[in-house]
Design a protein around this motif. Sequence first.
Motif, PDB file in Angstrom:
ATOM      1  N   LYS A   7     -10.870  -0.701 -10.840  1.00 42.75           N
ATOM      2  CA  LYS A   7     -10.844  -1.937  -9.822  1.00 42.75           C
ATOM      3  C   LYS A   7     -12.515  -1.719  -9.412  1.00 42.75           C
ATOM      4  CE  LYS A   7     -10.285  -1.564  -5.454  1.00 42.75           C
ATOM      5  NZ  LYS A   7     -11.186  -2.168  -4.772  1.00 42.75           N
ATOM      6  N   ASN A  39      -6.782  -1.421 -12.538  1.00 40.82           N
ATOM      7  CA  ASN A  39      -6.034  -2.520 -13.045  1.00 40.82           C
ATOM      8  C   ASN A  39      -5.483  -2.648 -14.240  1.00 40.82           C
ATOM      9  OD1 ASN A  39      -6.613  -3.702 -10.403  1.00 40.82           O
ATOM     10  ND2 ASN A  39      -8.474  -4.436 -11.379  1.00 40.82           N
ATOM     11  N   VAL A  67      -4.701 -14.579 -12.798  1.00 44.00           N
ATOM     12  CA  VAL A  67      -5.774 -13.419 -12.639  1.00 44.00           C
ATOM     13  C   VAL A  67      -7.112 -13.979 -13.101  1.00 44.00           C
ATOM     14  CG1 VAL A  67      -6.252 -11.212 -13.408  1.00 44.00           C
ATOM     15  CG2 VAL A  67      -4.011 -11.681 -12.901  1.00 44.00           C
ATOM     16  N   ARG A  98      -8.589   3.336  -7.879  1.00 37.68           N
ATOM     17  CA  ARG A  98      -7.675   1.969  -8.423  1.00 37.68           C
ATOM     18  C   ARG A  98      -8.014   1.560  -9.785  1.00 37.68           C
ATOM     19  NH1 ARG A  98      -3.250   1.842  -5.306  1.00 37.68           N
ATOM     20  NH2 ARG A  98      -3.208  -0.408  -5.344  1.00 37.68           N
ATOM     21  N   PHE A 153       0.864  -7.608 -15.165  1.00 36.82           N
ATOM     22  CA  PHE A 153      -0.553  -7.172 -14.708  1.00 36.82           C
ATOM     23  C   PHE A 153       0.086  -6.314 -13.256  1.00 36.82           C
ATOM     24  CE2 PHE A 153      -3.476  -7.570 -10.981  1.00 36.82           C
ATOM     25  CZ  PHE A 153      -4.811  -7.041 -11.763  1.00 36.82           C
ATOM     26  N   GLU A 154      -0.614  -5.025 -13.181  1.00 32.56           N
ATOM     27  CA  GLU A 154      -0.425  -4.284 -11.857  1.00 32.56           C
ATOM     28  C   GLU A 154      -1.668  -3.404 -11.723  1.00 32.56           C
ATOM     29  OE1 GLU A 154       2.641  -1.378 -12.319  1.00 32.56           O
ATOM     30  OE2 GLU A 154       2.133  -0.975 -14.542  1.00 32.56           O
ATOM     31  N   GLU A 155      -1.809  -3.130 -10.246  1.00 28.40           N
ATOM     32  CA  GLU A 155      -2.834  -2.463  -9.992  1.00 28.40           C
ATOM     33  C   GLU A 155      -2.373  -0.880  -9.412  1.00 28.40           C
ATOM     34  OE1 GLU A 155      -5.603  -2.315  -6.114  1.00 28.40           O
ATOM     35  OE2 GLU A 155      -6.295  -3.938  -7.513  1.00 28.40           O
ATOM     36  N   LYS A 167      -0.520  -7.807  -6.138  1.00 25.31           N
ATOM     37  CA  LYS A 167      -0.857  -6.395  -7.189  1.00 25.31           C
ATOM     38  C   LYS A 167      -0.260  -6.390  -8.279  1.00 25.31           C
ATOM     39  CE  LYS A 167      -4.309  -5.146  -4.255  1.00 25.31           C
ATOM     40  NZ  LYS A 167      -4.096  -6.232  -3.337  1.00 25.31           N
TER      41      LYS A 167
END
Length: 365
Positions: free
Chosen positions: A41, A182, A111, A180, A171-173, A53
């Motif tokens: 991140k 991505n 995004v 963190r 997509f996720e974090e 997120k």
Amino acid sequence: MVVDAVMALDVLLPLDMIGIKKVQGGALEDSQLIIGVAFKKTFSYAGFEMQPKTYSNLKIALLNIELELKSERENAEIRLDNVEEYQAVVDAEWNILYEKLQKLHESGAKVILSKLPIGDIATQWFADRDMFCAGRVVDEDMKRTQKACGGSIISTVQNMNDSVLGRCDKFEEIQVGKERYNILTGCKQAKTCTLILRGGAEQFIEETERSLHDAIMITRRAMKNDSVVAGGGAIEMELSRYLRDYSRTIAGKEQLLIAAIARALEVIPRQLCDNAGFDATNILNKLRQKHATGGMWYGVDITNEDIADNFQATVWEPAVVKINALTAACEAACLILSVDETIKNPKSDAGGQPGAGRGRGRPMR
């Protein structure tokens, strides 16, 4: 994990589609393989926490654009006659920024990734519209995202359409240690993967990365050339046995040369034993006995401190790697033997040990 990473790639097995990220903390067993693109991140402004997120079936905009208000250069000069003109200049600057943001929103992208900074105003604007943004993304990660998800890295928001946008399934974090990350998975254009390494010390993680690189290269070679031999020193011991038996059938001086090569090949299993802390003499004696009685694929068993049929234990190496190693070793030996004279610089011996003094650094008279 390395085998899964290589098998997750396309037919050509491009090395640049395997990303390796390092996160300090945790144990090596906590390392994970992400089938997709993963990057750390980036720096974010206020309002980032309000952004979602997680997305599914999304479009991605890859930018090379600054989305923030920049201060003027020190030598910039604008001549104005009244306050209204100054307000018009300020409004024009804000309108340019808002126009870019609006076009990105209208494109349908959820995004937004950019090589250049994305300011606090743009971050808050995207958060209000349930869009995710990240600025200052590393160039390597941007290019890998472009290859995996499709689209183009654009320098203008004018005339944006679906052809310049990337796509992925999810997509996720996520949290990895203290960092963190991505994650982009289900990439449509090309297959890619990312290895996230964990470890306590930085030196340990660096050494793990080098070992992983060697393992990846050998796995790629094995998949491109399906001819394999047993590892763990098995093939070297079998070649040593064959050459030793063959040398006894030759009456000339060549017998000594071939016997020397046979002895040199035993260095590989001996070094494996030394690295593992085993009794090299005991292991080599067992290997010589096994290979003399027909155990062609027996090599060093690191797990049980013994010998084992490494072909059955799936300890394999590409045959082309062994061929290249033996060829290079023979060529190097021939090159050294071809040197019949060396030249030594006499000045290198002139500055030998300093003469004896009388103590306290005073020279003798």
